[in-house]
Design an enzyme around this catalytic site. Structure first.
Site, short mmCIF file in Angstrom:
data_model
loop_
_atom_site.label_atom_id
_atom_site.label_comp_id
_atom_site.label_asym_id
_atom_site.label_seq_id
_atom_site.Cartn_x
_atom_site.Cartn_y
_atom_site.Cartn_z
N SER A 123 0.83 -1.20 0.00
CA SER A 123 0.00 0.00 0.00
C SER A 123 0.87 1.25 0.00
CB SER A 123 -0.85 -0.01 1.28
OG SER A 123 -1.41 1.24 1.51
N TYR A 147 -1.78 -0.44 10.67
CA TYR A 147 -2.09 -1.07 9.38
C TYR A 147 -0.91 -0.90 8.41
CZ TYR A 147 -3.83 -1.49 4.63
OH TYR A 147 -3.96 -1.83 3.31
N LYS A 151 1.98 -3.60 6.56
CA LYS A 151 2.36 -3.70 5.14
C LYS A 151 3.88 -3.61 5.00
CE LYS A 151 -1.67 -4.36 3.50
NZ LYS A 151 -2.00 -5.69 2.98
N ASN A 196 -14.77 3.29 5.68
CA ASN A 196 -13.87 4.32 6.18
C ASN A 196 -13.05 4.95 5.08
OD1 ASN A 196 -11.20 2.73 6.16
ND2 ASN A 196 -12.68 1.37 7.13
N ASN A 197 -13.40 4.68 3.83
CA ASN A 197 -12.73 5.45 2.77
C ASN A 197 -13.74 6.21 1.92
OD1 ASN A 197 -13.33 2.88 2.08
ND2 ASN A 197 -11.43 2.42 1.05
N LEU A 198 -13.18 7.13 1.12
CA LEU A 198 -14.03 8.19 0.57
C LEU A 198 -15.17 7.72 -0.33
CD1 LEU A 198 -14.54 11.23 0.28
CD2 LEU A 198 -12.87 11.26 -1.58
N PRO A 291 -6.43 13.27 12.89
CA PRO A 291 -5.03 13.01 13.16
C PRO A 291 -4.52 11.93 12.22
CG PRO A 291 -6.40 12.49 15.09
CD PRO A 291 -7.32 12.98 14.02
N1 LIG Z 1 -8.74 -1.05 -0.83
C1 LIG Z 1 -7.71 -0.26 -0.57
O1 LIG Z 1 -7.84 0.95 -0.46
C2 LIG Z 1 -6.32 -0.86 -0.43
C3 LIG Z 1 -5.20 -0.02 -0.60
C4 LIG Z 1 -3.93 -0.58 -0.45
C5 LIG Z 1 -3.77 -1.93 -0.14
N2 LIG Z 1 -4.89 -2.70 0.03
C6 LIG Z 1 -4.71 -4.12 0.37
O2 LIG Z 1 -5.28 -4.91 -0.66
C7 LIG Z 1 -5.79 -6.12 -0.11
C8 LIG Z 1 -7.24 -6.28 -0.53
O3 LIG Z 1 -7.97 -5.14 -0.11
P1 LIG Z 1 -9.52 -4.98 -0.35
O4 LIG Z 1 -9.79 -3.53 -0.51
O5 LIG Z 1 -9.97 -5.93 -1.39
O6 LIG Z 1 -10.06 -5.40 1.09
P2 LIG Z 1 -11.30 -6.32 1.46
O7 LIG Z 1 -11.47 -6.24 2.94
O8 LIG Z 1 -12.46 -6.03 0.60
O9 LIG Z 1 -10.74 -7.77 1.06
C9 LIG Z 1 -9.92 -8.53 1.90
C10 LIG Z 1 -10.52 -9.92 1.96
O10 LIG Z 1 -9.70 -10.73 2.79
C11 LIG Z 1 -10.53 -11.51 3.63
N3 LIG Z 1 -9.72 -11.86 4.80
C12 LIG Z 1 -9.20 -11.02 5.74
N4 LIG Z 1 -8.51 -11.71 6.65
C13 LIG Z 1 -8.58 -13.03 6.27
C14 LIG Z 1 -8.07 -14.23 6.79
N5 LIG Z 1 -7.35 -14.25 7.92
N6 LIG Z 1 -8.32 -15.38 6.13
C15 LIG Z 1 -9.06 -15.39 5.00
N7 LIG Z 1 -9.57 -14.28 4.45
C16 LIG Z 1 -9.34 -13.10 5.09
C17 LIG Z 1 -11.74 -10.64 3.91
O11 LIG Z 1 -12.89 -11.38 4.28
C18 LIG Z 1 -11.93 -9.94 2.57
O12 LIG Z 1 -12.77 -10.67 1.71
C19 LIG Z 1 -5.59 -6.01 1.39
O13 LIG Z 1 -4.40 -6.69 1.72
C20 LIG Z 1 -5.44 -4.53 1.63
O14 LIG Z 1 -4.69 -4.25 2.78
C21 LIG Z 1 -6.15 -2.20 -0.13
#
Ligand SMILES: NC(=O)c1ccc[n+]([C@@H]2O[C@H](COP(=O)([O-])OP(=O)(O)OC[C@H]3O[C@@H](n4cnc5c(N)ncnc54)[C@H](O)[C@@H]3O)[C@@H](O)[C@H]2O)c1
Length: 336
Positions: A123, A147, A151, A196-198, A291
């Site tokens: 991220s 968080y 990463k 929690n995002n826009l 913050p």
């Molecule tokens: N969406 C964003 O803004 C963003 C930005 C940067 C990085 N990321 C990263 O991208 C990845 C995907 O993000 P997203 O937006 O699709 O989030 P999301 O929450 O929609 O998807 C994550 C999925 O992982 C599953 N999950 C979480 N913990 C688990 C576990 N222990 N075992 C099995 N499944 C599990 C959740 O049920 C969910 O379906 C994440 O690693 C997130 O940190 C997201």
């Protein structure tokens, strides 16, 4: 076969579809901690294929082992993680346990099964408050919340693993701000609880599910005083994963790249673009800065463009139009 963890989540579901359309065989896993099992039927409908899916937790070693025993997995795309920045400050141990514990468990099982191709969801959070934008991949890494720390720590764990065994190949993909949805309106972002995002918030205000949007500060050092971010359409992002996994499986070296458009848009730009596609005003109220928020952060995506032969091409208007189609066709998310 490619293993997708977090496969029914926002980015996972769109990537699953793109992988199937590119001809990959995919096994998806998820524990539905932040997603709906109803996403499965939608991906199936869009792809015209029966999905391979098993419910389970990436922190559960016996479960991951069973997946590797059953399926001939050549590479892993690891989305499964918790991602709410505020919640990570309130409950850091939950984040370290899930995001770091899950990663380590998965890597251990992969190693035992001689599977060493790994695409990691990193991220822009790893840069914290960057000294300048556009941000390049060699900018200082100083995340500002638990968080973001998970990463950065995950990246460090993977880099140590690569040093210990030269056969590992890792794509470190640093996403900026994914928004939008599949153009069909059938899959999209459906966070459990209050988003929690826009854009999910803007979408809910436009749909009348929330009375107004809170804009956190209009006195930042940006063109209109509101925060500036690099929004990327989730389909452009999903397609970058298809490119990245293909790149690693072709035997190329590990890579660390920003995934964004390289263009910064303010909160007001998003409100205006959304209001245009939704055909209604988006009521908002300017409140105190939060913050940990920062004025401006957008990427230099040229390295990803060069190495992956990929470019994010969808505009902010398209991102908002697709987000609105998903929102208006599914006012309560997948439960609608
Ligand atoms: N969406 C964003 O803004 C963003 C930005 C940067 C990085 N990321 C990263 O991208 C990845 C995907 O993000 P997203 O937006 O699709 O989030 P999301 O929450 O929609 O998807 C994550 C999925 O992982 C599953 N999950 C979480 N913990 C688990 C576990 N222990 N075992 C099995 N499944 C599990 C959740 O049920 C969910 O379906 C994440 O690693 C997130 O940190 C997201």
């Amino acid at each position: 076969m490619i293993l997708l963890t977090g496969a029914t989540g926002y980015i996972g579901s769109h990537t699953w579809l793109e992988l199937l359309q590119a001809g990959y065989r995919v096994i998806g896993i998820d524990n539905f901690i932040n997603s709906s099992r109803l996403a499965l039927g939608r991906i199936e409908k869009l792809s015209g294929q029966k999905l391979d899916f098993v419910e389970g937790d990436v922190c559960d070693e016996a479960f991951i082992e069973s997946i590797f025993q059953k399926y001939p997995i050549k590479g892993v795309i690891h989305f499964a993680a918790l991602k709410a920045v505020g919640e990570s400050s309130a409950n850091p141990l939950r984040y370290y346990e899930n995001n770091i514990g899950g990663l380590v468990t998965l890597l251990q099982v992969m190693q035992e099964h001689d599977c060493r191709h790994f695409v990691f969801s990193s991220s822009a959070c790893v840069y914290g408050d960057p000294d300048q934008s556009p941000v390049k991949e060699d900018a200082p890494l100083r995340p500002e919340n638990p968080y973001g720390q998970t990463k950065l720590m995950s990246e460090l764990i993977l880099r140590d693993l690569e040093k210990s065994d030269a056969r590992w190949r890792v794509a470190y993909l640093r996403y900026f701000n994914p928004i939008g949805a599949h153009e069909s309106g059938l899959i999209g972002e459906d966070p459990l609880g209050i988003p929690n995002n826009l854009t999910p918030l803007v979408a809910r205000v436009a749909a009348g599910r929330m009375p107004e949007l809170k804009v956190y500060g209009d006195d930042w050092e940006t063109s209109d005083g509101t925060g500036v971010r690099d929004y990327i359409h989730v389909i452009d992002l999903a397609q970058a994963h298809v490119k990245a996994v293909g790149y690693l499986l072709a035997g190329r070296d590990s890579l660390t790249v920003n995934l964004g458009t390289g263009q910064g848009y303010s909160v007001m730009d998003v409100i205006k673009a959304y209001s245009k596609v939704a055909g209604c005003a988006i009521p908002f109220q300017v409140v105190e800065r939060r913050p940990g928020d920062i004025a401006s952060c957008y990427s230099d995506p040229t390295l990803a463009e060069k190495l992956l032969d990929w470019k994010a091409c969808r505009t902010l208007d398209q991102m908002c139009a697709d987000s609105w189609r998903w929102q208006s066709q599914n006012p309560m998310g997948y439960q609608s």
